[in-house]
Design a protein around this motif. Structure first.
Motif, PDB file in Angstrom:
ATOM      1  N   THR A  21     -46.525  35.602 -10.507  1.00  0.00           N
ATOM      2  CA  THR A  21     -45.915  36.513 -11.466  1.00  0.00           C
ATOM      3  C   THR A  21     -45.731  37.912 -10.868  1.00  0.00           C
ATOM      4  O   THR A  21     -46.323  38.242  -9.833  1.00  0.00           O
ATOM      5  CB  THR A  21     -46.801  36.633 -12.708  1.00  0.00           C
ATOM      6  N   PRO A  22     -44.933  38.759 -11.533  1.00  0.00           N
ATOM      7  CA  PRO A  22     -44.831  40.150 -11.093  1.00  0.00           C
ATOM      8  C   PRO A  22     -46.182  40.852 -11.038  1.00  0.00           C
ATOM      9  O   PRO A  22     -46.437  41.653 -10.136  1.00  0.00           O
ATOM     10  CB  PRO A  22     -43.909  40.780 -12.143  1.00  0.00           C
ATOM     11  N   GLY A  23     -47.048  40.556 -12.001  1.00  0.00           N
ATOM     12  CA  GLY A  23     -48.377  41.169 -12.001  1.00  0.00           C
ATOM     13  C   GLY A  23     -49.195  40.785 -10.782  1.00  0.00           C
ATOM     14  O   GLY A  23     -49.919  41.617 -10.215  1.00  0.00           O
ATOM     15  N   ASP A  24     -49.072  39.532 -10.363  1.00  0.00           N
ATOM     16  CA  ASP A  24     -49.770  39.089  -9.156  1.00  0.00           C
ATOM     17  C   ASP A  24     -49.325  39.915  -7.951  1.00  0.00           C
ATOM     18  O   ASP A  24     -50.140  40.341  -7.123  1.00  0.00           O
ATOM     19  CB  ASP A  24     -49.476  37.611  -8.883  1.00  0.00           C
ATOM     20  N   VAL A  25     -48.022  40.126  -7.845  1.00  0.00           N
ATOM     21  CA  VAL A  25     -47.474  40.876  -6.715  1.00  0.00           C
ATOM     22  C   VAL A  25     -47.885  42.342  -6.776  1.00  0.00           C
ATOM     23  O   VAL A  25     -48.287  42.935  -5.766  1.00  0.00           O
ATOM     24  CB  VAL A  25     -45.946  40.740  -6.667  1.00  0.00           C
ATOM     25  N   ALA A  26     -47.794  42.951  -7.966  1.00  0.00           N
ATOM     26  CA  ALA A  26     -48.156  44.361  -8.106  1.00  0.00           C
ATOM     27  C   ALA A  26     -49.613  44.588  -7.714  1.00  0.00           C
ATOM     28  O   ALA A  26     -49.943  45.560  -7.021  1.00  0.00           O
ATOM     29  CB  ALA A  26     -47.900  44.829  -9.537  1.00  0.00           C
ATOM     30  N   ARG A  27     -50.482  43.681  -8.142  1.00  0.00           N
ATOM     31  CA  ARG A  27     -51.899  43.821  -7.787  1.00  0.00           C
ATOM     32  C   ARG A  27     -52.107  43.670  -6.285  1.00  0.00           C
ATOM     33  O   ARG A  27     -52.878  44.409  -5.666  1.00  0.00           O
ATOM     34  CB  ARG A  27     -52.737  42.799  -8.551  1.00  0.00           C
ATOM     35  N   GLY A  77     -54.763  45.650   2.744  1.00  0.00           N
ATOM     36  CA  GLY A  77     -54.852  44.450   3.557  1.00  0.00           C
ATOM     37  C   GLY A  77     -54.084  43.262   3.018  1.00  0.00           C
ATOM     38  O   GLY A  77     -53.872  42.283   3.732  1.00  0.00           O
ATOM     39  N   GLN A  78     -53.665  43.322   1.745  1.00  0.00           N
ATOM     40  CA  GLN A  78     -52.901  42.221   1.153  1.00  0.00           C
ATOM     41  C   GLN A  78     -51.445  42.321   1.578  1.00  0.00           C
ATOM     42  O   GLN A  78     -50.833  43.394   1.524  1.00  0.00           O
ATOM     43  CB  GLN A  78     -52.995  42.267  -0.373  1.00  0.00           C
ATOM     44  N   GLN A  79     -50.878  41.213   1.972  1.00  0.00           N
ATOM     45  CA  GLN A  79     -49.470  41.163   2.335  1.00  0.00           C
ATOM     46  C   GLN A  79     -48.752  40.148   1.453  1.00  0.00           C
ATOM     47  O   GLN A  79     -49.318  39.107   1.105  1.00  0.00           O
ATOM     48  CB  GLN A  79     -49.296  40.803   3.805  1.00  0.00           C
ATOM     49  N   VAL A  80     -47.508  40.470   1.123  1.00  0.00           N
ATOM     50  CA  VAL A  80     -46.697  39.597   0.295  1.00  0.00           C
ATOM     51  C   VAL A  80     -45.384  39.343   1.022  1.00  0.00           C
ATOM     52  O   VAL A  80     -44.769  40.276   1.539  1.00  0.00           O
ATOM     53  CB  VAL A  80     -46.401  40.235  -1.086  1.00  0.00           C
ATOM     54  N   SER A  81     -44.970  38.108   1.080  1.00  0.00           N
ATOM     55  CA  SER A  81     -43.693  37.770   1.688  1.00  0.00           C
ATOM     56  C   SER A  81     -42.952  36.773   0.800  1.00  0.00           C
ATOM     57  O   SER A  81     -43.544  36.204  -0.128  1.00  0.00           O
ATOM     58  CB  SER A  81     -43.880  37.195   3.101  1.00  0.00           C
ATOM     59  N   THR A  82     -41.694  36.565   1.094  1.00  0.00           N
ATOM     60  CA  THR A  82     -40.882  35.670   0.279  1.00  0.00           C
ATOM     61  C   THR A  82     -40.112  34.715   1.178  1.00  0.00           C
ATOM     62  O   THR A  82     -39.891  34.979   2.358  1.00  0.00           O
ATOM     63  CB  THR A  82     -39.873  36.465  -0.575  1.00  0.00           C
ATOM     64  N   SER A  83     -39.704  33.598   0.607  1.00  0.00           N
ATOM     65  CA  SER A  83     -38.848  32.666   1.330  1.00  0.00           C
ATOM     66  C   SER A  83     -37.860  32.023   0.365  1.00  0.00           C
ATOM     67  O   SER A  83     -38.123  31.923  -0.841  1.00  0.00           O
ATOM     68  CB  SER A  83     -39.676  31.594   2.041  1.00  0.00           C
ATOM     69  N   ARG A  84     -36.748  31.607   0.902  1.00  0.00           N
ATOM     70  CA  ARG A  84     -35.680  31.051   0.084  1.00  0.00           C
ATOM     71  C   ARG A  84     -36.060  29.677  -0.480  1.00  0.00           C
ATOM     72  O   ARG A  84     -36.962  29.011   0.051  1.00  0.00           O
ATOM     73  CB  ARG A  84     -34.421  30.888   0.936  1.00  0.00           C
ATOM     74  N   PRO A  85     -35.365  29.248  -1.537  1.00  0.00           N
ATOM     75  CA  PRO A  85     -35.492  27.845  -1.933  1.00  0.00           C
ATOM     76  C   PRO A  85     -34.998  26.959  -0.786  1.00  0.00           C
ATOM     77  O   PRO A  85     -34.169  27.392   0.025  1.00  0.00           O
ATOM     78  CB  PRO A  85     -34.564  27.731  -3.144  1.00  0.00           C
ATOM     79  N   THR A  86     -35.472  25.753  -0.718  1.00  0.00           N
ATOM     80  CA  THR A  86     -34.982  24.848   0.314  1.00  0.00           C
ATOM     81  C   THR A  86     -33.630  24.274  -0.097  1.00  0.00           C
ATOM     82  O   THR A  86     -33.312  24.217  -1.291  1.00  0.00           O
ATOM     83  CB  THR A  86     -35.957  23.685   0.536  1.00  0.00           C
ATOM     84  N   VAL A 144     -33.801  45.057 -20.621  1.00  0.00           N
ATOM     85  CA  VAL A 144     -34.912  45.700 -19.912  1.00  0.00           C
ATOM     86  C   VAL A 144     -35.862  44.601 -19.472  1.00  0.00           C
ATOM     87  O   VAL A 144     -36.318  43.806 -20.303  1.00  0.00           O
ATOM     88  CB  VAL A 144     -35.650  46.716 -20.796  1.00  0.00           C
ATOM     89  N   SER A 145     -36.158  44.537 -18.193  1.00  0.00           N
ATOM     90  CA  SER A 145     -37.045  43.479 -17.717  1.00  0.00           C
ATOM     91  C   SER A 145     -37.805  43.921 -16.478  1.00  0.00           C
ATOM     92  O   SER A 145     -37.352  44.785 -15.723  1.00  0.00           O
ATOM     93  CB  SER A 145     -36.252  42.205 -17.403  1.00  0.00           C
ATOM     94  N   GLU A 146     -38.953  43.289 -16.295  1.00  0.00           N
ATOM     95  CA  GLU A 146     -39.735  43.545 -15.088  1.00  0.00           C
ATOM     96  C   GLU A 146     -39.167  42.711 -13.949  1.00  0.00           C
ATOM     97  O   GLU A 146     -38.779  41.553 -14.134  1.00  0.00           O
ATOM     98  CB  GLU A 146     -41.202  43.194 -15.302  1.00  0.00           C
ATOM     99  N   LEU A 147     -39.102  43.319 -12.779  1.00  0.00           N
ATOM    100  CA  LEU A 147     -38.666  42.580 -11.603  1.00  0.00           C
ATOM    101  C   LEU A 147     -39.638  41.453 -11.312  1.00  0.00           C
ATOM    102  O   LEU A 147     -40.848  41.601 -11.465  1.00  0.00           O
ATOM    103  CB  LEU A 147     -38.586  43.506 -10.384  1.00  0.00           C
ATOM    104  N   VAL A 203     -39.828  46.094  -3.218  1.00  0.00           N
ATOM    105  CA  VAL A 203     -39.653  47.457  -3.730  1.00  0.00           C
ATOM    106  C   VAL A 203     -40.982  48.114  -4.087  1.00  0.00           C
ATOM    107  O   VAL A 203     -41.095  49.339  -4.065  1.00  0.00           O
ATOM    108  CB  VAL A 203     -38.695  47.485  -4.941  1.00  0.00           C
ATOM    109  N   GLY A 204     -41.986  47.320  -4.438  1.00  0.00           N
ATOM    110  CA  GLY A 204     -43.311  47.859  -4.695  1.00  0.00           C
ATOM    111  C   GLY A 204     -43.516  48.351  -6.119  1.00  0.00           C
ATOM    112  O   GLY A 204     -42.558  48.607  -6.855  1.00  0.00           O
TER     113      GLY A 204
END
Length: 287
Positions: A44-50, A56-65, A258-261, A269-270
C-alpha cells in the motif's frame, strides 16, 4: 463490437470509476524489504511512505510481466469483448508499455491496441477514463484509442516533492536536475513533458510551491469544463487544501478527484509529494 479498456495500476483511477466502467487494471510490482508484491493489493501507499522514512530501507518497482497482460487481455476477450485498448504510463518512466506491447503481439495486434499516454498517474487516468466513456457509448476500437490519445496529449501534470532524491535514485530525473532541490533550500515545481519528469521552476517555500501549482493548473485549464485530479503521498491535509484552492481558482470544474499516490509512483516521489493533473475541455465542449 464491445471494446474493453485496460490500464496499469499507476493510473490511480478511483475504485468506483474502475468498477462502473469495467476497466481492467494490471498492477505493477513494488519491492519492499526484499519482498515483491502487487501494487495496491499487497503493498500500500502507507507501506511505501513508512519505508521511505526509515533509514536504510529501499523501495523499487518493476513492470507487470507480459504474461500478466496476456492473462488480462484474454480474460476480457473471453468475457465478450471483441477488442482491447490498453493505455499506460509513459515509456520514458517505465517499461510497462513495452510489456503490454509484447503481450499484444502474443494475443494479436489486430485485437489489442496499446497506447503510451506519455504521462503518469491521472495524466494517464484521464485518458483511460475518456476511453472508457467512449467505449460505453458504443465507440469502436479506433475511436476509443483516438479519444484516449487526444486526452493524453492535452493533459498537464504538475507536482512538488519534499526532496528530489527519490526521483534521482529511481532514475526518473537527472542528477544535475536534482541539484535544483538542494541549492538554497528551494522547492522545485516539476511537470511531465514529452513523457519525462522535468523541472519547471523554483520557489522558496512550500506554501509558494502550492500556490504555483494552483496558478499553473488554472492556466492549463484555460476555462470551464476542465477535469482535475489532486495526488499526494502521506500528505492528506496539503492535498485537501490544494483541492479547495483549485475549486476557487478554476471556473466550472467538470470533475475533481483527490487520491493518494500508489506505491509504484509514491516510491519515486516520496512522502509529502503533492500534485495536480489538468485535462482541459476539448474545444467546443466548454460551457
Amino acid at each position: 463490437m464491445p471494446v474493453a479498456v485496460a490500464t496499469d495500476s499507476t493510473a490511480y483511477l478511483p475504485a468506483d470509476v474502475v468498477a462502473s466502467y469495467g476497466i481492467e487494471v494490471v498492477p505493477l510490482y513494488v519491492v519492499l524489504a526484499g519482498h515483491s508484491g502487487r501494487e495496491g493489493a499487497e503493498i500500500t501507499p502507507g507501506d511505501v511512505a513508512r519505508a521511505l522514512t526509515t533509514r536504510g530501507q529501499q523501495v523499487s518497482t518493476s513492470r507487470p510481466t507480459p504474461g500478466d497482460f496476456v492473462a488480462a487481455y484474454r480474460r476480457r476477450l473471453a468475457e465478450g469483448a471483441d477488442r482491447v485498448v490498453s493505455i499506460h504510463l509513459s515509456a520514458e518512466l517505465s517499461s510497462t508499455c513495452d510489456a503490454a506491447r509484447l503481450a499484444a503481439a502474443q494475443v494479436g495486434e489486430h485485437v489489442v491496441t496499446v497506447l503510451d499516454s506519455r504521462s503518469a498517474a491521472m495524466g494517464t487516468g484521464f485518458a483511460v477514463l475518456a476511453a472508457a466513456r467512449c467505449a460505453a457509448e458504443g465507440g469502436d476500437a479506433d475511436e476509443v484509442a483516438a479519444v484516449a490519445a487526444r486526452t493524453a496529449a492535452r493533459t498537464r501534470t504538475f507536482f512538488v516533492v519534499d526532496t528530489l532524491e527519490h526521483l534521482r535514485r529511481g532514475g526518473r530525473i537527472g542528477s544535475a536536475a536534482s541539484l535544483l532541490g538542494t541549492a538554497l533550500a528551494v522547492k522545485p515545481v516539476l511537470h511531465v513533458a514529452d513523457g519525462q519528469v522535468v523541472p519547471l521552476e523554483r520557489v522558496r517555500t512550500s506554501a509558494r510551491a502550492l500556490a504555483r501549482l494552483v496558478q499553473r493548473a488554472a492556466e492549463a485549464a484555460g476555462g470551464p469544463g476542465a477535469s482535475l485530479a489532486v495526488h499526494h503521498l502521506a500528505a492528506p491535509d496539503r492535498a485537501s487544501k490544494l483541492a479547495a484552492e483549485l475549486q476557487r481558482a478554476v471556473p466550472g470544474v467538470r470533475e475533481l478527484f483527490v487520491s493518494e499516490l500508489g506505491a509504484a509512483i509514491g516510491a519515486h516521489v516520496g512522502p509529502g509529494a503533492v500534485g495536480v493533473v489538468v485535462t482541459p475541455a476539448e474545444v467546443g465542449d466548454r460551457g
